[in-house]
Structure formats: structure tokens, C-alpha cells
Scaffold this motif. Structure first.
Motif, short mmCIF file in Angstrom:
data_model
loop_
_atom_site.label_atom_id
_atom_site.label_comp_id
_atom_site.label_asym_id
_atom_site.label_seq_id
_atom_site.Cartn_x
_atom_site.Cartn_y
_atom_site.Cartn_z
N ALA A 337 0.81 -1.23 0.00
CA ALA A 337 0.00 0.00 0.00
C ALA A 337 0.83 1.28 0.00
N VAL A 338 2.15 1.18 -0.15
CA VAL A 338 3.01 2.36 -0.25
C VAL A 338 3.31 2.60 -1.74
N GLY A 339 2.92 3.75 -2.23
CA GLY A 339 3.11 4.05 -3.64
C GLY A 339 1.80 4.51 -4.27
N PRO A 340 1.76 4.61 -5.60
CA PRO A 340 2.80 4.17 -6.52
C PRO A 340 4.01 5.11 -6.57
N VAL A 341 5.18 4.52 -6.81
CA VAL A 341 6.43 5.26 -6.95
C VAL A 341 6.96 5.02 -8.36
N GLU A 342 7.19 6.11 -9.11
CA GLU A 342 7.69 5.97 -10.48
C GLU A 342 9.18 5.63 -10.45
N PHE A 343 9.57 4.59 -11.16
CA PHE A 343 10.97 4.20 -11.24
C PHE A 343 11.50 4.20 -12.67
N MET A 344 10.63 4.41 -13.66
CA MET A 344 11.05 4.34 -15.06
C MET A 344 10.29 5.36 -15.88
N GLN A 345 11.01 6.06 -16.74
CA GLN A 345 10.39 6.94 -17.73
C GLN A 345 11.22 6.85 -19.01
N ILE A 346 10.60 6.41 -20.09
CA ILE A 346 11.27 6.26 -21.38
C ILE A 346 10.67 7.27 -22.34
N LYS A 347 11.54 8.07 -22.96
CA LYS A 347 11.12 9.04 -23.96
C LYS A 347 11.91 8.80 -25.24
N PRO A 348 11.41 9.34 -26.39
CA PRO A 348 12.09 9.03 -27.66
C PRO A 348 13.47 9.65 -27.79
N SER A 349 13.79 10.69 -27.03
CA SER A 349 15.09 11.34 -27.16
C SER A 349 15.49 11.95 -25.83
N GLY A 350 16.73 12.41 -25.75
CA GLY A 350 17.22 13.03 -24.54
C GLY A 350 17.73 12.02 -23.53
N PRO A 351 17.94 12.45 -22.30
CA PRO A 351 18.51 11.55 -21.29
C PRO A 351 17.62 10.36 -20.94
N ASP A 352 16.32 10.43 -21.25
CA ASP A 352 15.41 9.31 -20.97
C ASP A 352 15.22 8.39 -22.16
N SER A 353 16.01 8.56 -23.24
CA SER A 353 15.85 7.71 -24.42
C SER A 353 16.36 6.30 -24.14
N PRO A 354 15.78 5.30 -24.80
CA PRO A 354 16.17 3.91 -24.52
C PRO A 354 17.35 3.47 -25.35
N TRP A 355 17.94 2.37 -24.95
CA TRP A 355 18.87 1.62 -25.79
C TRP A 355 18.78 0.16 -25.36
N PRO A 356 19.12 -0.77 -26.25
CA PRO A 356 19.04 -2.19 -25.87
C PRO A 356 19.91 -2.49 -24.66
N GLY A 357 19.31 -3.05 -23.64
CA GLY A 357 20.04 -3.37 -22.42
C GLY A 357 19.95 -2.32 -21.34
N ARG A 358 19.35 -1.17 -21.62
CA ARG A 358 19.21 -0.17 -20.56
C ARG A 358 18.31 -0.72 -19.45
N VAL A 359 18.72 -0.48 -18.20
CA VAL A 359 18.06 -1.09 -17.05
C VAL A 359 17.48 0.01 -16.15
N TYR A 360 16.27 -0.25 -15.67
CA TYR A 360 15.61 0.61 -14.68
C TYR A 360 15.31 -0.28 -13.48
N GLU A 361 15.76 0.13 -12.29
CA GLU A 361 15.63 -0.74 -11.12
C GLU A 361 15.18 0.08 -9.92
N LYS A 362 14.39 -0.57 -9.08
CA LYS A 362 13.87 0.11 -7.90
C LYS A 362 13.60 -0.93 -6.80
N ILE A 363 14.01 -0.60 -5.57
CA ILE A 363 13.66 -1.40 -4.40
C ILE A 363 12.56 -0.68 -3.65
N GLN A 364 11.42 -1.30 -3.55
CA GLN A 364 10.31 -0.81 -2.74
C GLN A 364 10.02 -1.94 -1.74
N TYR A 365 10.68 -1.84 -0.61
CA TYR A 365 10.75 -2.94 0.35
C TYR A 365 9.36 -3.52 0.66
N PRO A 366 9.19 -4.86 0.61
CA PRO A 366 10.20 -5.91 0.49
C PRO A 366 10.38 -6.47 -0.92
#
Length: 403
Positions: A337-366
């Protein structure tokens, strides 16, 4: 289009057009100038095609245009010249009826009152054909073309060619005829257009990563690809932004984003925090491992709900659609019941642009969530030149990491 007409034996139409394919039907792809993606009917109820007698012309050459339709229809043919001007060349003030029978090859010029003669400048020129079951009426561009007393006056005086064709479709064609219309495109070259060789690509600069951890023996992932265990040196890392993840059983994952921009070694010294211990519950248990394709019209939200040892969580991946494309893709996690917490944002260009193998990770215990980009494609809108995400395929993994 600079189309000029003289009567009788002096008849000469000067039209300025684009690069050719021998014959392009309503189902083909035009690479040189993406008008077809704008004017195309994705589900045409009948087929149309248009082509020219040659693929290349010099200024002063005569042009012959041919077209067919699989259903009786009213035919309208536009010319987009080498500098982007749009003109209606059929019907015109000298032509016969534009109502054409199905299953026959029709040609322009359609009578002896005019000719079509190539003008200039050099470049690529294009013809767009639209076929409708009834006449287009009371439209400004049609009235201007047929009432000004000149052959093929320029129609798009204040806007670009692609914008004009977009408005013809969205304002004139679709509201009146729905899906009951068809279109085709062809193109050709004017003059001897030489294509310069592209410059050689710049050399790819690379750097080195020196990675250590406390404790040692942790597994290192670079852009989602396992590279070895600490202490570790990784050479030949291309300049740019990279994702680093360092994992060891019974410890929280260390993850960060780095920028490699120097041949000097880049040092990473990761201090790993131990997971809270409670009996044998500190072992990570994988709960989810699946691939998700985000592509119009399946843009989400994709919701994954999971429960383990009294804890409940969910991960939601969602694409923001616009005109059949995606402006961004986001990921959120909720745990107990804690959240939602955004851990990923993918956009077509700029610092949020994707590439194969790019990883987004988040620990929201447990729980720990990890999303890796498996595949993606970016496209550019034909009308406004804005980049969009065509699709992105993601690998979603979720673990319970203990209490």
C-alpha cells in the motif's frame, strides 16, 4: 509547381516534380518523401495506382502520366515539385471529365489541348492520386485551381507540402468519404541529381571502467549485460551514458548511471548494504520474469500484481499514446500500500531515451523490480518532425528480497 499552358501546336505545360519509381500502388512505401504516410488510406475499399513513362527527366522533356482504379471513381492528381509547392494538375481547365472507369489505364495529357513539359530546378518530384466515389465540391483549393483561368496554380501558398496534404485528408477527404476512398503515389527525378557520399563516421571513442565492491565477489551488469565479478576492469566502453548494476546475494543491489567521456579509467567503488535478516527469508525469490511489448494499440496499462509471505505489491507499465505512436512509457511500483512510486520513464530522445540493455531498477521494500529494454524503435512524425516511440519491448523481473 510552375505549370504553363499554351493552346494548339504551342501547347506546353511545365510541371516541376519528384523522383520515380516505375509504378507505385496504394499499398507500397515511398522512401524519398513521406507524403504517402500522410495521405494513405490504411484500409482502402479499392485499389489505385499511378506511374510515369520514365523515371528520370531533364527540363524540357515531355511527361506522360498513367493511372488505374479498380472501381469507377472521380480522380484528383496533385503535383509536389522539387521545392515543395503543391498544384492540382488533374482535373484542370483544359482536361476532360475526371470521372474514370475501373479496370482501364488512363493517361495524361488526356486530350490534345495541352502537354506536360518538365521544368526545373533539379531534384525529386512527386505525384499524388486520390480517388473518391463522388465529386469533391465547395473546397477552396479546388475552386482556386479551376476558376483562376490558369493551369495548375500553386495551392499551398502559406504552408508546407506535407501539411497541405494532411489537411486535404483530414479536412476534405475523411469527413466526407470516411474510408470510401483510395490513394497512390509515384515520383521521379528532374535533372541529374548527384548524391554526395556521406562523410565517414567519426571514430568511436572508448574508455575503461575499474569496479570494486565491499564485499567483493559481486556480479557486475553493464547496460543489462553480465560482465563478471568484482574486482573487475571493463575495457572498450563506448563514450556515452551507461547503466551499472552490482548484485550479490543477501545484499541490496547497487545501481547507478554513469557517463564515460574520457580515456582515463572511471572508478566505481560500491559499498553494498546487507539485507535485513529474519530466519531464511533474506534469500531473494523471483516472482515475475516476463516480456512486455508496448506498441499501439496495446499501450497498457500492463499491471502485474504479486503476493509473497504476507506482502502484496504491483507494477504498472503504461504507454502514453498519440496519433498511433507513443510519447513516453512509464513504470510504477506499489508495495504493501506504499506508492505508486515511479521508477522508469522512457522518452524518444534526450537523457530518458532507450537503448538495448538499458536497465531501470527500484527497491520498494520488500520487493525489487528490474526492467530492461530488449528492443525498441523510434520514428519521426511526417507533419511536424517530432520524434515518437514506435514500440518498446521490456523484460520485467520482480523479486521478494526479504523482511
Amino acid at each position: 509547381m510552375s505549370t504553363k499552358i499554351k493552346r494548339c501546336s504551342l501547347l506546353a505545360a511545365s510541371i516541376i516534380m519528384i523522383m520515380a519509381v516505375a509504378m507505385v500502388s496504394s499499398g507500397s512505401v515511398l522512401a524519398e518523401y513521406d507524403v504517402k504516410s500522410i495521405i494513405i488510406n490504411p484500409n482502402p475499399p479499392y485499389q489505385t495506382s499511378i506511374w510515369t513513362d520514365r523515371s528520370q527527366y531533364d527540363p524540357g522533356d515531355r511527361l506522360n502520366v498513367y493511372f488505374r482504379t479498380s472501381k469507377d471513381a472521380y480522380v484528383y492528381i496533385f503535383d509536389i515539385d522539387t521545392v515543395g509547392n503543391v498544384s492540382l494538375i488533374f482535373p484542370n481547365i483544359y482536361s476532360g471529365s475526371n470521372y474514370k472507369r475501373a479496370g482501364q489505364t488512363h493517361s495524361l495529357p488526356d486530350n490534345a489541348r495541352y502537354n506536360l513539359t518538365i521544368g526545373g530546378p533539379a531534384g525529386v518530384e512527386q505525384l499524388v492520386m486520390i480517388a473518391t466515389p463522388s465529386q469533391i465540391r465547395d473546397v477552396d483549393w479546388l475552386r482556386r485551381s479551376l476558376e483562376q483561368g490558369s493551369f495548375g496554380p500553386q495551392l499551398n501558398v502559406n504552408i508546407t507540402a506535407d501539411r497541405f496534404m494532411f489537411e486535404v485528408k483530414s479536412v476534405t477527404i475523411t469527413p466526407v468519404f470516411g474510408q470510401d476512398w483510395s490513394s497512390a503515389v509515384t515520383s521521379f527525378t528532374v535533372g541529374r541529381v548527384s548524391t554526395p557520399l556521406p562523410p565517414p563516421p567519426p571514430p568511436v571513442s572508448r574508455g575503461t571502467l575499474n569496479i570494486t565492491s565491499k564485499p567483493s565477489g559481486a556480479t557486475v551488469f553493464l547496460d543489462g549485460v553480465e560482465k563478471g565479478t568484482t574486482p573487475l576492469t571493463i575495457t572498450g566502453v563506448a563514450y556515452g551514458v551507461h547503466d551499472i548494476a552490482i548484485m550479490k546475494k543477501h545484499y541490496y543491489t547497487y545501481s547507478r548511471q554513469i557517463t564515460v567521456n574520457s580515456p582515463n579509467p572511471y572508478h566505481i567503488d560500491a559499498t553494498l548494504a546487507r539485507l535485513p535478516a529474519s530466519s531464511d527469508w533474506d534469500d531473494e525469490v523471483q516472482l515475475v520474469n516476463k516480456s512486455i511489448l508496448v506498441k499501439w494499440p496495446q499501450t497498457g496499462p500492463f499491471t502485474e500484481t504479486f503476493t509473497f509471505r504476507g506482502s502484496t505489491g504491483s507494477v504498472v507499465i503504461n504507454g502514453d499514446p498519440i496519433l498511433g505512436m507513443l510519447s513516453r512509457v512509464t513504470g510504477n511500483i506499489t508495495a504493501d500500500a506504499v506508492g505508486p512510486v515511479e521508477f522508469m520513464q522512457i522518452k524518444p530522445s534526450g537523457p530518458d531515451s532507450p537503448w538495448p540493455g538499458r536497465v531501470y531498477e527500484k527497491i520498494q521494500y520488500p520487493f525489487r523490480v528490474r526492467v530492461a529494454v530488449e528492443d525498441y524503435s523510434i520514428t519521426t512524425g511526417a507533419v511536424f518532425g517530432i520524434e515518437y516511440i514506435d514500440h518498446v519491448r521490456l523484460r520485467l523481473e520482480i523479486w521478494h528480497i526479504g523482511r
